[in-house]
Design an enzyme around this catalytic site. Structure first.
Site, mmCIF file in Angstrom:
data_model
loop_
_atom_site.group_PDB
_atom_site.id
_atom_site.type_symbol
_atom_site.label_atom_id
_atom_site.label_comp_id
_atom_site.label_asym_id
_atom_site.label_seq_id
_atom_site.Cartn_x
_atom_site.Cartn_y
_atom_site.Cartn_z
ATOM 1 N N ALA A 234 0.843 -1.195 0.000
ATOM 2 C CA ALA A 234 0.000 0.000 0.000
ATOM 3 C C ALA A 234 0.875 1.241 0.000
ATOM 4 O O ALA A 234 2.099 1.174 -0.172
ATOM 5 C CB ALA A 234 -0.929 -0.014 1.206
ATOM 6 N N ASN A 235 0.256 2.403 0.175
ATOM 7 C CA ASN A 235 0.983 3.665 0.288
ATOM 8 C C ASN A 235 0.317 4.523 1.361
ATOM 9 O O ASN A 235 -0.671 4.104 1.964
ATOM 10 C CB ASN A 235 1.034 4.375 -1.064
ATOM 11 C CG ASN A 235 -0.349 4.611 -1.633
ATOM 12 O OD1 ASN A 235 -1.155 5.336 -1.058
ATOM 13 N ND2 ASN A 235 -0.646 3.975 -2.765
ATOM 14 N N ARG A 236 0.825 5.708 1.562
ATOM 15 C CA ARG A 236 0.385 6.528 2.698
ATOM 16 C C ARG A 236 -0.777 7.471 2.367
ATOM 17 O O ARG A 236 -1.103 8.351 3.161
ATOM 18 C CB ARG A 236 1.565 7.349 3.231
ATOM 19 C CG ARG A 236 2.734 6.500 3.696
ATOM 20 C CD ARG A 236 3.884 7.377 4.196
ATOM 21 N NE ARG A 236 5.090 6.605 4.447
ATOM 22 C CZ ARG A 236 5.339 5.950 5.572
ATOM 23 N NH1 ARG A 236 4.458 5.965 6.551
ATOM 24 N NH2 ARG A 236 6.461 5.261 5.715
ATOM 25 N N SER A 237 -1.391 7.328 1.218
ATOM 26 C CA SER A 237 -2.473 8.239 0.856
ATOM 27 C C SER A 237 -3.657 8.102 1.822
ATOM 28 O O SER A 237 -4.085 6.992 2.137
ATOM 29 C CB SER A 237 -2.953 7.947 -0.566
ATOM 30 O OG SER A 237 -4.085 8.721 -0.875
ATOM 31 N N ALA B 117 -3.889 7.385 -5.269
ATOM 32 C CA ALA B 117 -2.488 6.946 -5.313
ATOM 33 C C ALA B 117 -2.487 5.444 -5.618
ATOM 34 O O ALA B 117 -2.369 4.607 -4.722
ATOM 35 C CB ALA B 117 -1.788 7.240 -3.991
#
Length: 416
Positions: free
Chosen positions: A219-222, A285
């Site tokens: 995943a990412n931090r969005s 994102a």
């Protein structure tokens, strides 16, 4: 029927789909929220839930038959439609949508819809192949142009074994939120002339989660905050807004139809299903890569063993795919570029590479606090140059962007 009631009245038309069982929960939630709920059931709907169950929860008589002598002695289908404040169709099957789109009136449900002068909210529910069929897409477009509101369908597993995709009926809480939003933002003729009235705006937001095994994912931090703010601003400007959202903890903005997805592939499918749109804004994102073969069991860590090799595969490029469409391309396609260095240069190159009309670039390096924070500094890059805005709350960035879209839309509409 009593016109002197104090509460708002929802006329619920229950279609013949397996998702009909969910309407019992919707009725309960709507009554808890202070609504009066009356129900019309199609003949097919009675194969999935009983009139006795529906009547017990509404506390009202359930209407079934256009030819009922008692109901129709004073044109009951007209009274049903006129005495409601909002008509909700759930589940809105492919058949019901087709009849409504083409003005058929061959049973009580379709006659009520044709006789109504009140806002109509549909919650589609059907197999993904049916939802994606060109005939359903045409009917959806026709109903949208007629002013019908929609909530869902969502992406996920179907009732049929092994079937998945976009077609699940929105959850009861989502339908109630949408109903309240429609009532809050529409008048008797449900036409609101605002900057983006009559436009369909598609927004993607949040991260995607790409599974490694049943408990781990990439995943990412969005946080999704900027995309949700844009969706809310577009709805406030009068647009019909479809928000395709990755996993977030954010509430659905008022007046917005949200489709929940998890992976990039699901987001791509949901975006395709939501088209056509006048404006598409891609703030999500989306993970560039996914694990080529996610395991069905949790990967165990054993002493002395090396970490597993995770072979990656490239995810679909949603922005480039939509911007490059030969048919059905939104008139205005806007991408977002989250960069950590050489922000404007990288974003300008991305705009050319993806083929979108505008790119909104921002610096998401850790020192800025943009990723997950409440403020943003945006650079709007178009074919004619770069416009840099000061640091602003994300709600203000959204309002500015929507104002700019509205101006662009007005200019281009005038020129045509």
């Amino acid at each position: 029927m009593d016109n002197r009631r104090d509460s708002k009245c929802i006329l619920l038309i229950i279609g013949g789909g397996i998702a009909a069982y969910k309407v019992l929960e919707f009725i309960r939630r709507a009554r808890d929220a202070g609504f009066t709920v009356r129900a019309v059931m199609t003949e097919a709907a009675t194969q999935f839930v009983t009139p006795l169950s529906v009547g017990a929860i509404t506390g009202e008589r359930v209407f079934l038959n256009l030819w009922d002598r008692d109901d129709e002695h004073d044109i009951g289908h007209i009274r049903l439609s006129r005495e409601a404040d909002l008509i909700v169709v759930a589940p809105a099957t492919a058949n019901l949508m087709a009849h409504a789109a083409h003005g058929h009136a061959n049973d009580l449900a379709t006659t009520v819809l044709l006789a109504s002068d009140k806002p109509i909210l549909m919650a589609p529910a059907m197999n993904p192949a049916m939802w994606e069929h060109p005939a359903t897409a045409r009917n959806h477009t026709m109903l949208d142009e007629d002013g019908v509101f929609f909530v869902g369908p969502n992406a996920g597993e179907m009732a049929e074994s092994g079937e998945a995709g976009v077609g699940r009926m929105a959850e009861p809480s989502e339908i109630l939120d949408a109903a309240q939003s429609v009532l809050a933002t529409t008048g008797r003729a449900f036409v609101v002339q605002r900057a983006l009235s009559g436009r369909h705006v598609l927004v993607t937001a949040g991260p995607t989660h790409e599974p490694i095994d049943p408990v781990r994912y990439i995943a990412n931090r969005s946080s999704g905050k900027q995309g949700y703010a844009i969706a809310a601003a577009a709805a406030a400007a009068g647009a019909r807004v479809t928000l395709v959202s990755g996993p977030t903890a954010l509430a659905v903005p008022r007046g917005v139809m949200r489709i929940d997805v998890e992976t990039a592939a699901e987001m791509a499918a949901a975006v395709d299903a939501a088209l056509p749109a006048d404006v598409a804004i891609f703030t999500a994102a989306v993970a560039d890569w996914r694990v080529a073969k996610a395991t069905s069991q949790k990967i165990k860590k054993a002493p002395g063993e090396a970490p597993p090799d995770l072979a990656l595969a490239e995810n679909p490029d949603i922005l480039k795919s939509v911007a490059g469409r030969k048919r059905g391309r939104p008139t205005l396609v806007i991408g977002f570029a989250a960069e950590t260095d050489d922000v404007i240069a990288h974003a300008t190159a991305k705009r050319a590479r993806k083929g979108c009309d505008w790119i909104v670039a921002n610096d998401v390096s850790p020192k800025t606090g943009v990723m997950g924070g409440d403020f943003n500094t945006a650079h709007v890059i178009t074919a004619t140059g770069v416009e840099t805005w000061p640091e602003l709350p994300k709600d203000d960035v959204a309002a500015r962007l929507v104002d700019r879209i509205a101006d662009w839309s007005a200019e281009n509409t005038a020129s045509t």
